[in-house]
Design a protein around this motif. Structure first.
Motif, PDB file in Angstrom:
ATOM      1  N   CYS A 122      -6.383  -3.155   6.498  1.00 50.76           N
ATOM      2  CA  CYS A 122      -7.259  -3.801   7.479  1.00 50.76           C
ATOM      3  C   CYS A 122      -7.660  -5.191   7.010  1.00 50.76           C
ATOM      4  O   CYS A 122      -7.864  -6.090   7.821  1.00 50.76           O
ATOM      5  N   VAL A 134     -21.241  -6.598   4.100  1.00 50.00           N
ATOM      6  CA  VAL A 134     -21.645  -5.369   4.794  1.00 50.00           C
ATOM      7  C   VAL A 134     -21.536  -4.171   3.846  1.00 50.00           C
ATOM      8  O   VAL A 134     -22.393  -3.294   3.825  1.00 50.00           O
ATOM      9  N   ASN A 135     -20.472  -4.169   3.039  1.00 46.78           N
ATOM     10  CA  ASN A 135     -20.303  -3.052   2.108  1.00 46.78           C
ATOM     11  C   ASN A 135     -21.401  -3.011   1.050  1.00 46.78           C
ATOM     12  O   ASN A 135     -21.849  -1.931   0.664  1.00 46.78           O
ATOM     13  N   TYR A 182     -23.270   5.431   8.330  1.00 47.75           N
ATOM     14  CA  TYR A 182     -24.528   4.906   7.784  1.00 47.75           C
ATOM     15  C   TYR A 182     -25.728   5.262   8.654  1.00 47.75           C
ATOM     16  O   TYR A 182     -26.834   5.422   8.135  1.00 47.75           O
ATOM     17  N   THR A 197     -12.200  -9.354  12.634  1.00 46.49           N
ATOM     18  CA  THR A 197     -10.854  -8.816  12.352  1.00 46.49           C
ATOM     19  C   THR A 197      -9.960  -9.469  13.400  1.00 46.49           C
ATOM     20  O   THR A 197      -9.518  -8.842  14.358  1.00 46.49           O
ATOM     21  N   LYS A 203     -10.612   6.165  -2.332  1.00 46.90           N
ATOM     22  CA  LYS A 203     -11.431   5.840  -1.143  1.00 46.90           C
ATOM     23  C   LYS A 203     -11.088   6.760   0.026  1.00 46.90           C
ATOM     24  O   LYS A 203     -11.963   7.288   0.715  1.00 46.90           O
ATOM     25  N   TYR A 222     -13.272  -0.414  -4.729  1.00 48.81           N
ATOM     26  CA  TYR A 222     -12.250  -0.543  -3.679  1.00 48.81           C
ATOM     27  C   TYR A 222     -12.444  -1.835  -2.889  1.00 48.81           C
ATOM     28  O   TYR A 222     -11.476  -2.545  -2.594  1.00 48.81           O
ATOM     29  N   HIS A 239     -17.128  -8.525   5.528  1.00 51.27           N
ATOM     30  CA  HIS A 239     -16.748  -7.158   5.162  1.00 51.27           C
ATOM     31  C   HIS A 239     -17.359  -6.794   3.803  1.00 51.27           C
ATOM     32  O   HIS A 239     -17.933  -5.709   3.634  1.00 51.27           O
ATOM     33  N   LYS A 299      -8.013  -9.983   8.481  1.00 46.87           N
ATOM     34  CA  LYS A 299      -9.243 -10.780   8.420  1.00 46.87           C
ATOM     35  C   LYS A 299      -8.984 -12.134   7.768  1.00 46.87           C
ATOM     36  O   LYS A 299      -8.193 -12.234   6.830  1.00 46.87           O
ATOM     37  N   CYS A 341     -24.481  -1.743   2.803  1.00 43.01           N
ATOM     38  CA  CYS A 341     -24.386  -0.290   3.004  1.00 43.01           C
ATOM     39  C   CYS A 341     -24.640   0.475   1.698  1.00 43.01           C
ATOM     40  O   CYS A 341     -25.181   1.577   1.714  1.00 43.01           O
ATOM     41  N   GLN A 348     -10.027  -5.157  -2.242  1.00 41.55           N
ATOM     42  CA  GLN A 348      -9.651  -5.718  -0.934  1.00 41.55           C
ATOM     43  C   GLN A 348      -9.849  -7.228  -0.883  1.00 41.55           C
ATOM     44  O   GLN A 348      -9.136  -7.934  -0.184  1.00 41.55           O
ATOM     45  N   TYR A 403     -17.571   3.861  10.211  1.00 40.68           N
ATOM     46  CA  TYR A 403     -18.521   3.469   9.164  1.00 40.68           C
ATOM     47  C   TYR A 403     -19.933   3.339   9.715  1.00 40.68           C
ATOM     48  O   TYR A 403     -20.899   3.724   9.058  1.00 40.68           O
ATOM     49  N   ASN A 444     -17.844  -7.230  12.204  1.00 40.89           N
ATOM     50  CA  ASN A 444     -16.582  -6.769  11.614  1.00 40.89           C
ATOM     51  C   ASN A 444     -15.495  -6.618  12.672  1.00 40.89           C
ATOM     52  O   ASN A 444     -14.305  -6.815  12.391  1.00 40.89           O
ATOM     53  N   ARG A 463       0.821  -1.206   0.000  1.00 42.29           N
ATOM     54  CA  ARG A 463       0.000   0.000   0.000  1.00 42.29           C
ATOM     55  C   ARG A 463       0.854   1.254   0.000  1.00 42.29           C
ATOM     56  O   ARG A 463       1.785   1.381   0.800  1.00 42.29           O
ATOM     57  N   ARG A 507     -16.524   3.150  -3.529  1.00 49.32           N
ATOM     58  CA  ARG A 507     -16.433   2.079  -2.534  1.00 49.32           C
ATOM     59  C   ARG A 507     -16.510   0.667  -3.130  1.00 49.32           C
ATOM     60  O   ARG A 507     -15.760  -0.215  -2.699  1.00 49.32           O
ATOM     61  N   CYS A 550      -8.352  -0.614  12.701  1.00 44.87           N
ATOM     62  CA  CYS A 550      -8.987  -1.624  11.836  1.00 44.87           C
ATOM     63  C   CYS A 550     -10.100  -2.358  12.567  1.00 44.87           C
ATOM     64  O   CYS A 550     -11.166  -2.598  12.014  1.00 44.87           O
TER      65      CYS A 550
HETATM   66  N1  ADP Z   1     -19.702  -0.251   5.874  1.00 42.12           N
HETATM   67  C1  ADP Z   1     -18.997  -0.720   6.901  1.00 42.12           C
HETATM   68  N2  ADP Z   1     -19.601  -0.916   8.093  1.00 42.12           N
HETATM   69  C2  ADP Z   1     -18.892  -1.361   9.159  1.00 42.12           C
HETATM   70  N3  ADP Z   1     -17.587  -1.637   9.125  1.00 42.12           N
HETATM   71  C3  ADP Z   1     -16.940  -1.481   7.947  1.00 42.12           C
HETATM   72  C4  ADP Z   1     -17.615  -1.011   6.784  1.00 42.12           C
HETATM   73  N4  ADP Z   1     -16.723  -0.925   5.768  1.00 42.12           N
HETATM   74  C5  ADP Z   1     -15.549  -1.340   6.279  1.00 42.12           C
HETATM   75  N5  ADP Z   1     -15.678  -1.669   7.577  1.00 42.12           N
HETATM   76  C6  ADP Z   1     -14.625  -2.151   8.501  1.00 42.12           C
HETATM   77  O1  ADP Z   1     -13.781  -1.058   8.845  1.00 42.12           O
HETATM   78  C7  ADP Z   1     -12.416  -1.475   8.886  1.00 42.12           C
HETATM   79  C8  ADP Z   1     -11.613  -0.634   7.893  1.00 42.12           C
HETATM   80  O2  ADP Z   1     -12.089  -0.935   6.579  1.00 42.12           O
HETATM   81  P1  ADP Z   1     -11.483  -0.262   5.254  1.00 42.12           P
HETATM   82  O3  ADP Z   1     -11.542   1.229   5.367  1.00 42.12           O
HETATM   83  O4  ADP Z   1     -12.174  -0.872   4.091  1.00 42.12           O
HETATM   84  O5  ADP Z   1      -9.981  -0.780   5.309  1.00 42.12           O
HETATM   85  P2  ADP Z   1      -8.605  -0.024   4.958  1.00 42.12           P
HETATM   86  O6  ADP Z   1      -8.338   0.958   6.063  1.00 42.12           O
HETATM   87  O7  ADP Z   1      -7.575  -1.103   4.911  1.00 42.12           O
HETATM   88  O8  ADP Z   1      -8.822   0.647   3.633  1.00 42.12           O
HETATM   89  C9  ADP Z   1     -12.444  -2.970   8.572  1.00 42.12           C
HETATM   90  O9  ADP Z   1     -12.424  -3.703   9.765  1.00 42.12           O
HETATM   91  C10 ADP Z   1     -13.727  -3.155   7.820  1.00 42.12           C
HETATM   92  O10 ADP Z   1     -14.258  -4.460   7.916  1.00 42.12           O
END
Ligand code: ADP
Length: 336
Positions: free
Chosen positions: A177, A192-193, A111, A166, A282, A261, A189, A181, A196, A265, A107, A162, A21, A258, A99
């Motif tokens: 993050c 959930v995305n 939402y 993790t 993102k 992205y 993950h 997992k 959302c 992941q 997040y 989540n 990254r 999103r 994470c």
């Molecule tokens: N919509 C969501 N609702 C709840 N938790 C989320 C959501 N999207 C991501 N997460 C959680 O938040 C943490 C950070 O996710 P993310 O931002 O995608 O990772 P990174 O920081 O590596 O880019 C992870 O544990 C992920 O599962």
């Protein structure tokens, strides 16, 4: 992008073949931007919380707004943790904490905010259309039950799993993050995305319907009052759309980036350069989402009459202190 150029921090060399990254920009630019958000957001939301604390729960609208303040305060705390972690000031354990807990709460609050903005729009629609009479707006038990339900569902469906999933032991080189997992964690993950995304697009559709109706009403009243009070009508019109403006500025860009992205992941997208570009997109759009903590107070000021009045009194724009009994139900909200 050559992976050897990307390993800019004091980390162990990455496993061969893995995309590293690129945090060269996120480590510098975003902590600065988030610090500004934190300072402004904390000030505005503490002031808003202090004012709302003195306003009784007399309508569903006030209940939704109070929930928005709580959500924004919670998001502001996660912004601080993210700032420290991204800037490299914290340890790698802090990144693991972000994470597991703090990003997840970020997040979740995002939402809940989106759903609340949807409810506020429906509330405005009901106030204007009055399909169930005025009693509906004052059914505060409905508002309280609904908001408790939203918090509970969002916590147990999106946040808690989540956090639990993790569950890999973090190492000093943790940057993604998703690397903390297992297969089930990644699947959850991803799910959930998508859920959302559905929430966002549903609220967007709901808002489109509500504000189309509201626009018609505003246009009609504008036509009827053309000769009398043009400026007042135009001002009211602008007020109505503050919710839409905040919603679009904060949340629309994030939801366009999103899905790709998330695919990057979960391994569906393997090109390293594309992965890093999507990460940048993102992070940038996520910052825009976080500006919600600073823009929501505009909604209180524009749409909540009693809040506006108390704010101006607090800022000593008026000499007289507002009395608690002035927060009577008929003075709570602007017409639209
Ligand atoms: N919509 C969501 N609702 C709840 N938790 C989320 C959501 N999207 C991501 N997460 C959680 O938040 C943490 C950070 O996710 P993310 O931002 O995608 O990772 P990174 O920081 O590596 O880019 C992870 O544990 C992920 O599962």
């Amino acid at each position: 992008m050559n992976s050897s150029h990307l390993n800019i921090s004091n980390e162990l060399p990455p496993p061969s073949g893995k995309c590293v990254r690129d945090t060269s920009i996120t480590q510098v630019v975003f902590p600065c931007l988030y610090s500004i958000l934190f300072a402004v957001g904390l000030t505005l939301n503490c002031l808003a919380a202090w004012i709302f604390f003195r306003i009784p729960n007399s309508t569903t609208f006030i209940i939704y707004l109070k929930n928005v303040v709580v959500v924004d305060l919670l998001m502001t705390v996660t912004i601080l943790i993210k700032t420290i972690s991204d800037s490299g000031l914290g340890s790698w354990q802090l990144k693991a904490f972000v994470c597991r807990y703090s990003a997840v709460v970020f997040y979740m609050t995002m939402y809940i905010s989106i759903i609340l903005l949807g409810l506020i729009s429906v509330d405005r629609y009901l106030k204007i259309a009055k399909p169930f009479g005025r009693a509906f707006i004052h059914n505060t038990t409905f508002g309280k039950v609904l908001t408790v339900l939203i918090w509970t569902l969002m916590f147990f469906i999106t946040a808690l799993p989540n956090m639990i999933l993790t569950n890999k032991t973090p190492s000093a080189s943790v940057k993604k993050c998703s690397s903390l997992k297992g297969p089930l964690g990644l699947k959850w993950h991803e799910a959930v995305n998508y859920l959302c995304q559905i929430i966002f697009w549903t609220v967007l559709a709901l808002m489109a319907i509500c504000y189309t109706f509201i626009s018609k009403k505003v246009y009609e009243s504008y036509k009827n009052s053309r000769s009398n009070d043009k400026r007042a009508t135009r001002k009211t019109k602008a007020r109505v759309f503050i919710v839409v403006a905040v919603f679009f500025i904060c949340f629309a860009p994030f939801h366009f980036t999103r899905v790709p992205y998330t695919l990057s992941q979960t391994g569906t997208l393997s090109d390293c350069r594309a992965q890093n570009t999507l990460y940048m997109a993102k992070e940038s759009t996520m910052w825009l989402s976080a500006t919600n903590t600073c823009l929501d107070p505009l909604i209180y000021i524009f749409l909540c009459k009693v809040f506006r009045k108390m704010l101006f009194d607090t800022l000593r724009l008026k000499s007289k202190t507002v009395q608690t009994n002035e927060t009577s139900t008929n003075a709570e909200e602007t017409p639209m």
